[in-house]
Design a protein around this motif. Structure first.
Motif, short mmCIF file in Angstrom:
data_model
loop_
_atom_site.label_atom_id
_atom_site.label_comp_id
_atom_site.label_asym_id
_atom_site.label_seq_id
_atom_site.Cartn_x
_atom_site.Cartn_y
_atom_site.Cartn_z
N ALA A 43 0.84 -1.21 0.00
CA ALA A 43 0.00 0.00 0.00
C ALA A 43 0.87 1.25 0.00
N LYS A 44 1.99 1.20 0.67
CA LYS A 44 2.92 2.34 0.69
C LYS A 44 3.45 2.62 -0.71
N LEU A 45 3.74 1.57 -1.46
CA LEU A 45 4.21 1.73 -2.84
C LEU A 45 3.08 2.23 -3.74
N LEU A 46 1.89 1.72 -3.51
CA LEU A 46 0.74 2.17 -4.30
C LEU A 46 0.43 3.64 -4.06
N LYS A 47 0.67 4.11 -2.85
CA LYS A 47 0.45 5.53 -2.54
C LYS A 47 1.28 6.40 -3.48
N GLY A 56 -3.52 -0.63 5.91
CA GLY A 56 -3.40 -0.46 4.46
C GLY A 56 -4.48 0.46 3.92
N ALA A 57 -5.69 0.33 4.45
CA ALA A 57 -6.79 1.22 4.02
C ALA A 57 -6.47 2.66 4.38
N ALA A 58 -5.87 2.88 5.54
CA ALA A 58 -5.49 4.24 5.95
C ALA A 58 -4.43 4.82 5.02
N ILE A 59 -3.51 3.99 4.58
CA ILE A 59 -2.47 4.46 3.65
C ILE A 59 -3.08 4.83 2.31
#
Length: 133
Positions: A34-38, A61-64
């Protein structure tokens, strides 16, 4: 190729190209992914559809992902109209983050899929309140 390496290589490609839709359904995506998707979400202002259902994002992950929908200047992602986070073990905390960062005042997002998660009354009320404002 290890799953995490695969996501890293894809995230690099997502930052380079002008992506309109990302579909990573059933890819085992978790918090680190998720950090990479951000980064990919920030780098693709024309992104209109993001499908992440049946993964392992959870509340963190949802928060990110939610934080990626609100740009550093306080505005929302300009084109994202469909966000699918179904079946990701998201609970009330994840919904609260989505409500605050992704939904409140966001008039671009038209469709949000959250089915199959562990959303309780508190999370549902957070989402409902953000939609009303």
């Amino acid at each position: 190729m290890h799953r995490c390496d695969s996501i890293r290589s894809r995230s690099h490609a997502l930052v380079i190209f002008h992506v309109v839709q990302i579909n990573l359904t059933r890819r085992g995506i978790g918090v680190e992914d998720a950090k990479l998707l951000k980064e990919a979400i920030y780098a693709n202002p024309q992104l209109s559809v993001l499908k992440l259902s049946y993964n392992e994002l959870g509340d963190e992950g949802a928060a990110i992902i939610a934080s990626a929908l609100q740009l550093p200047d306080g505005t929302h992602h300009g084109h994202l109209s469909v966000l699918d986070l179904g079946f990701n073990s998201i609970g009330d905390r994840g919904c609260e983050a989505l409500a605050v960062h992704g939904l409140a005042g966001n008039y671009n997002l038209q469709t949000l899929y959250l089915s199959g998660n562990q959303i309780g009354e508190k999370g549902a009320l957070s989402i409902a309140g953000a939609i009303l404002h």
